[in-house]
Design a protein around this motif. Structure first.
Motif, short mmCIF file in Angstrom:
data_model
loop_
_atom_site.label_atom_id
_atom_site.label_comp_id
_atom_site.label_asym_id
_atom_site.label_seq_id
_atom_site.Cartn_x
_atom_site.Cartn_y
_atom_site.Cartn_z
N MET A 33 0.95 -1.28 0.09
CA MET A 33 -0.17 0.01 0.00
C MET A 33 0.93 1.31 -0.10
SD MET A 33 -2.96 -0.71 2.63
CE MET A 33 -4.33 -1.94 2.56
N ASN A 34 0.44 2.35 -0.71
CA ASN A 34 1.00 3.58 -0.49
C ASN A 34 -0.08 4.59 0.26
OD1 ASN A 34 -0.90 4.30 -2.46
ND2 ASN A 34 0.40 5.01 -3.99
N LYS A 35 0.40 5.48 0.66
CA LYS A 35 -0.64 6.48 1.37
C LYS A 35 -1.95 6.63 0.92
CE LYS A 35 -1.62 9.24 4.82
NZ LYS A 35 -2.80 9.80 4.64
N GLU A 36 -2.11 6.74 -0.56
CA GLU A 36 -3.40 6.61 -1.20
C GLU A 36 -4.15 5.40 -0.94
OE1 GLU A 36 -5.29 8.12 -5.49
OE2 GLU A 36 -3.21 7.75 -5.22
N ALA A 37 -3.51 4.55 -1.41
CA ALA A 37 -4.12 3.06 -1.22
C ALA A 37 -4.73 2.73 0.14
CB ALA A 37 -3.09 1.86 -1.47
N LEU A 38 -3.75 3.22 1.24
CA LEU A 38 -4.34 3.16 2.66
C LEU A 38 -5.44 3.94 3.11
CD1 LEU A 38 -4.16 1.96 5.58
CD2 LEU A 38 -2.35 3.70 6.06
N ASP A 39 -5.62 5.30 2.48
CA ASP A 39 -6.57 6.19 2.71
C ASP A 39 -7.89 5.54 1.71
OD1 ASP A 39 -4.87 7.89 4.22
OD2 ASP A 39 -4.77 9.09 2.39
N LYS A 40 -7.63 4.95 0.79
CA LYS A 40 -8.98 4.43 -0.07
C LYS A 40 -9.57 3.27 0.81
CE LYS A 40 -10.81 3.06 -4.35
NZ LYS A 40 -10.50 2.85 -5.92
#
Length: 207
Positions: A33-40
Motif C-alpha cells: 500500500m501507499n498512502k493513497e491506497a491506505l486512505d482508500k
C-alpha cells in the motif's frame, strides 16, 4: 484511524500489507500500500493496494468480485508493516486458491499436530458432504434422517462424554468429546448455523 501514528513507508512510498482472514486467522496474501491506497482502504472498507507493475491503485476483487472487506488494521512494532484482517468474499489468490500460501515448503510432522483450523476444515467438509453427497457417507446418512436423528446422536454422544469425564480418562474424554463436536457440527449445518455465528455470540458474551 489514529492520526498520531507515523507509519514508515519505504523509499518508494510503500508499506507491505499482510492480509489475514479475520475468522480463521489464515494468512491470505501479501501486497503493498501507499498512502493513497491506505486512505482508500479506510474510506471504502475494501482492501486496496498499489500495483508496482502497473503503477496504479487496485482494489482486490474489482475484477473477480472477490473483495476483501476490512475488519481491522494493525501495525508492527517498527510501524513498517500492516496486518489487515479481512472478511474475504472469495479466494484471495488469482489461482482460485483461498490463500496465496497454498504450497508447502516444510512441515515438522512431530509438531504439526493440529490447531483451530481443523474446526473450519470439519465444517467445510460437512458442508461439502451436504452439497456433494457421497455413497456410504455417515454424514449424508445423518442429513437424510434429519434433525430428529441428529439430535438423538447429540444426546448419545453427550452421555458418553459425561461418562468419559466420570471415568476420569483423558483419552476417553478426548475421543468422546470429538465425537460430540462432530455431531454438533452436523446439527449446526443442518439448521443453518455456522461457527462464525457462534463466534459472534461468544464475543458478545465475552465483552
Amino acid at each position: 484511524m489514529n492520526n498520531a501514528i507515523e507509519l514508515k513507508f519505504n523509499h518508494h512510498g510503500l508499506i507491505p500489507a499482510v492480509l489475514q482472514d479475520y475468522y480463521t486467522r489464515q494468512v491470505l496474501m501479501v501486497a503493498y500500500m501507499n498512502k493513497e491506497a491506505l486512505d482508500k482502504t479506510l474510506e471504502t472498507g475494501k482492501a486496496t493496494f498499489w500495483s508496482r507493475s502497473r503503477k496504479e491503485l487496485w482494489t482486490k476483487g474489482e475484477t473477480s468480485g472477490n473483495y476483501q472487506e476490512v475488519v481491522a488494521i494493525d501495525y508492527d512494532c517498527d510501524a513498517d508493516t500492516l496486518l489487515v484482517q479481512v472478511l474475504p468474499k472469495g479466494p484471495a489468490c488469482h489461482t482460485g486458491e483461498t490463500s496465496c500460501f497454498y504450497r508447502n515448503l516444510y512441515t515438522n510432522e512431530e509438531k504439526a499436530t493440529g490447531n483451530m483450523d481443523i474446526i473450519h476444515k470439519l465444517a467445510d467438509q460437512v458442508q461439502d458432504r451436504r452439497e456433494n453427497p457421497v455413497e456410504g457417507s455417515y454424514t449424508n446418512y445423518l442429513f437424510r434422517e434429519g434433525v430428529d436423528k441428529i439430535c438423538k446422536k447429540i444426546g448419545e454422544e453427550s452421555a458418553e462424554t459425561i461418562i468419559a469425564a466420570k471415568n476420569d480418562s483423558k483419552e476417553e474424554l478426548t475421543y468422546e468429546a470429538s465425537d460430540l463436536l462432530y455431531h454438533l457440527t452436523v446439527l449446526l449445518n443442518n439448521q443453518g448455523v455456522t461457527f462464525d455465528d457462534l463466534f459472534v455470540e461468544l464475543t458478545k458474551r465475552h465483552k
